[in-house]
Design a protein around this motif. Structure first.
Motif, PDB file in Angstrom:
ATOM      1  N   GLU A   5      -3.457   3.975 -16.345  1.00  0.00           N
ATOM      2  CA  GLU A   5      -4.291   3.379 -15.530  1.00  0.00           C
ATOM      3  C   GLU A   5      -4.055   3.210 -14.003  1.00  0.00           C
ATOM      4  OE1 GLU A   5      -6.684  -0.853 -15.586  1.00  0.00           O
ATOM      5  OE2 GLU A   5      -6.325  -0.128 -17.347  1.00  0.00           O
ATOM      6  N   LYS A   6      -4.923   3.668 -13.319  1.00  0.00           N
ATOM      7  CA  LYS A   6      -4.664   3.423 -11.563  1.00  0.00           C
ATOM      8  C   LYS A   6      -4.624   2.161 -11.427  1.00  0.00           C
ATOM      9  CE  LYS A   6      -5.177   7.997 -11.191  1.00  0.00           C
ATOM     10  NZ  LYS A   6      -3.984   8.826 -11.256  1.00  0.00           N
ATOM     11  N   LYS A   7      -3.691   1.814 -10.599  1.00  0.00           N
ATOM     12  CA  LYS A   7      -3.468   0.495  -9.984  1.00  0.00           C
ATOM     13  C   LYS A   7      -3.764   0.317  -8.628  1.00  0.00           C
ATOM     14  CE  LYS A   7       0.023  -0.499 -13.203  1.00  0.00           C
ATOM     15  NZ  LYS A   7       1.608  -0.950 -13.514  1.00  0.00           N
ATOM     16  N   PHE A   8      -3.851   1.577  -7.942  1.00  0.00           N
ATOM     17  CA  PHE A   8      -4.120   1.131  -6.328  1.00  0.00           C
ATOM     18  C   PHE A   8      -5.232   2.248  -6.049  1.00  0.00           C
ATOM     19  CE2 PHE A   8       0.445   0.138  -6.668  1.00  0.00           C
ATOM     20  CZ  PHE A   8       0.185  -1.202  -6.020  1.00  0.00           C
ATOM     21  N   PRO A   9      -6.255   1.549  -5.534  1.00  0.00           N
ATOM     22  CA  PRO A   9      -7.450   2.558  -4.940  1.00  0.00           C
ATOM     23  C   PRO A   9      -6.883   3.450  -3.681  1.00  0.00           C
ATOM     24  CG  PRO A   9      -7.661   0.349  -4.027  1.00  0.00           C
ATOM     25  CD  PRO A   9      -6.514   0.291  -4.994  1.00  0.00           C
ATOM     26  N   ARG A  10      -7.570   4.251  -3.460  1.00  0.00           N
ATOM     27  CA  ARG A  10      -7.033   5.448  -2.086  1.00  0.00           C
ATOM     28  C   ARG A  10      -7.390   4.475  -0.996  1.00  0.00           C
ATOM     29  NH1 ARG A  10     -10.554   8.789   1.110  1.00  0.00           N
ATOM     30  NH2 ARG A  10      -9.083   9.851   2.285  1.00  0.00           N
ATOM     31  N   LYS A  11      -6.300   4.467  -0.098  1.00  0.00           N
ATOM     32  CA  LYS A  11      -6.463   3.379   1.112  1.00  0.00           C
ATOM     33  C   LYS A  11      -7.193   4.516   2.360  1.00  0.00           C
ATOM     34  CE  LYS A  11      -4.150   0.261   3.911  1.00  0.00           C
ATOM     35  NZ  LYS A  11      -5.274  -0.712   3.677  1.00  0.00           N
TER      36      LYS A  11
END
Length: 117
Positions: A5-11
């Motif tokens: 699962e991805k924890k950080f969205p693209r900044k």
């Protein structure tokens, strides 16, 4: 195997503030106007008299752009003859501090104090 699962969205870069910085640095007079205001010179006529090469037309464009961004505000006094002054807004004070930090960073780069990269 379950996908992690991805924890950080693209900044993404700060679009509006980056555009403001670019526009202000693109206007060669904005930084000078901030310097004048910091020295208590807040009337357009006096600004033009204090800075060689600054015309009323260019100053008015610069002031208008800064007001549109909310950096400066115009204060008109009900007097005869009319008197107008400009001052930095609370938001503008924060913005000018960011520009001051960018200037310090540039000085570090020029001195070679910053890490290579």
């Amino acid at each position: 195997m379950k996908a992690q699962e991805k924890k950080f969205p693209r900044k993404s870069p700060p679009e509006r503030s980056a555009r403001m910085v670019e526009s202000i640095y693109g206007c060669k007079w904005s930084l000078t106007v901030y310097q004048l205001l910091a020295c208590g010179i807040n009337r357009p006529g006096e600004m033009v008299r204090q800075v060689e090469g600054l015309s009323t037309k260019v100053l008015n464009e610069c002031l208008r752009r800064n007001m549109e961004f909310g950096i400066l505000e115009r204060v008109a006094y009900d007097e005869s003859p009319p008197r107008v002054e400009y001052r930095v807004t609370p938001f503008g004070g924060k913005f000018v501090r960011v520009l001051d930090e960018l200037e310090k960073l540039q000085q570090e780069l020029e001195r070679g104090d910053a890490p290579p990269g």
